[in-house]
Design a protein around this motif. Structure first.
Motif, short mmCIF file in Angstrom:
data_model
loop_
_atom_site.label_atom_id
_atom_site.label_comp_id
_atom_site.label_asym_id
_atom_site.label_seq_id
_atom_site.Cartn_x
_atom_site.Cartn_y
_atom_site.Cartn_z
N TRP A 1 3.57 8.25 -0.52
CA TRP A 1 2.64 8.28 0.60
C TRP A 1 2.79 6.96 1.33
CZ3 TRP A 1 1.83 10.28 -4.14
CH2 TRP A 1 1.40 11.61 -4.22
N ILE A 2 3.22 7.03 2.59
CA ILE A 2 3.49 5.83 3.38
C ILE A 2 2.34 5.66 4.39
CG2 ILE A 2 5.12 4.65 4.89
CD1 ILE A 2 6.42 5.37 2.23
N PRO A 3 1.62 4.53 4.32
CA PRO A 3 0.55 4.30 5.31
C PRO A 3 1.14 4.26 6.72
CG PRO A 3 0.52 2.60 3.58
CD PRO A 3 1.77 3.41 3.39
N ALA A 4 0.35 4.64 7.68
CA ALA A 4 0.80 4.66 9.08
C ALA A 4 1.36 3.32 9.52
CB ALA A 4 -0.35 5.07 10.00
N SER A 5 0.76 2.23 9.06
CA SER A 5 1.22 0.89 9.46
C SER A 5 2.62 0.57 8.96
CB SER A 5 0.24 -0.17 8.97
OG SER A 5 0.18 -0.16 7.54
N GLY B 1 0.75 -1.25 0.00
CA GLY B 1 0.00 0.00 0.00
C GLY B 1 0.78 1.30 0.00
N VAL B 2 2.09 1.26 -0.22
CA VAL B 2 2.84 2.51 -0.39
C VAL B 2 2.50 3.04 -1.77
CG1 VAL B 2 5.12 3.58 -0.58
CG2 VAL B 2 4.72 1.77 1.13
N ARG B 3 1.99 4.26 -1.84
CA ARG B 3 1.67 4.90 -3.13
C ARG B 3 2.80 5.82 -3.50
NH1 ARG B 3 -2.61 6.28 0.15
NH2 ARG B 3 -2.17 8.45 -0.27
N PHE B 4 3.14 5.86 -4.80
CA PHE B 4 4.22 6.76 -5.21
C PHE B 4 4.07 7.15 -6.67
CE2 PHE B 4 5.71 2.55 -6.18
CZ PHE B 4 6.53 2.66 -7.29
#
Length: 166
Positions: free
Chosen positions: A127-131, A54-57
């Protein structure tokens, strides 16, 4: 130009719409998104990509150097932002790039997952998810333990530049 913008917007909407449609307990399916050939610096229409967790870039500039492998030494210049746009950390403040080994837990898990996908010389917005960042713990302010530099469960935004891969 408007047709390209509409196509990219539609692709992004489809990506977002399909991300939440998985069955409970199932591993989220990450759609395969093609990369744009020969994108220049600060392209105005980057194509979004998503890692398996789930890291978006988006590439702002695609490098041409080698890609990091597990254990590779990398040097990265970065600026980290909170969702409200405030900068919480930047290598410009320390005077030099951050150097570490990929996949050794020396940085947040989101970076360890993302960096092997980026050729040396690349600049990305991620964008790095909190997890995959600091999770439920967050990061407390070292000068005032009652405050947080990064609040718990906060998604982070980074501007990253891969300076070297060895």
């Amino acid at each position: 130009m408007a047709r390209i913008t509409s196509s990219l917007w539609l692709m992004w909407l489809l990506l977002v719409a399909t991300a939440g449609s998985a069955q409970p307990g199932a591993k989220p399916a990450v759609p395969s998104i093609p990369t744009a050939p020969a994108m220049g610096a600060d392209t105005t229409h980057p194509i979004p990509q998503v890692t398996r967790n789930g890291v978006r870039f988006v590439f702002r500039e695609r490098g041409t150097g080698p890609q990091a492998q597990l254990g590779s030494r990398v040097a990265v210049r970065y600026t980290g932002f909170l969702p409200d746009g405030h900068i919480f950390d930047a290598t410009v403040a320390t005077g030099g790039p951050l150097r570490f080994r990929v996949g050794r837990g020396e940085v947040i898990p989101g970076w360890d997952e993302l960096l092997p996908l980026l050729p040396e010389g690349s600049r990305v917005r991620a964008w790095i998810p909190a997890s995959l960042a600091y999770g439920v713990a967050g990061v407390r302010d070292p000068d005032d333990e009652s405050r947080f530099v990064i609040p718990p469960n906060t998604e982070l935004l980074f501007e990253l530049q891969i300076l070297s891969v060895r």
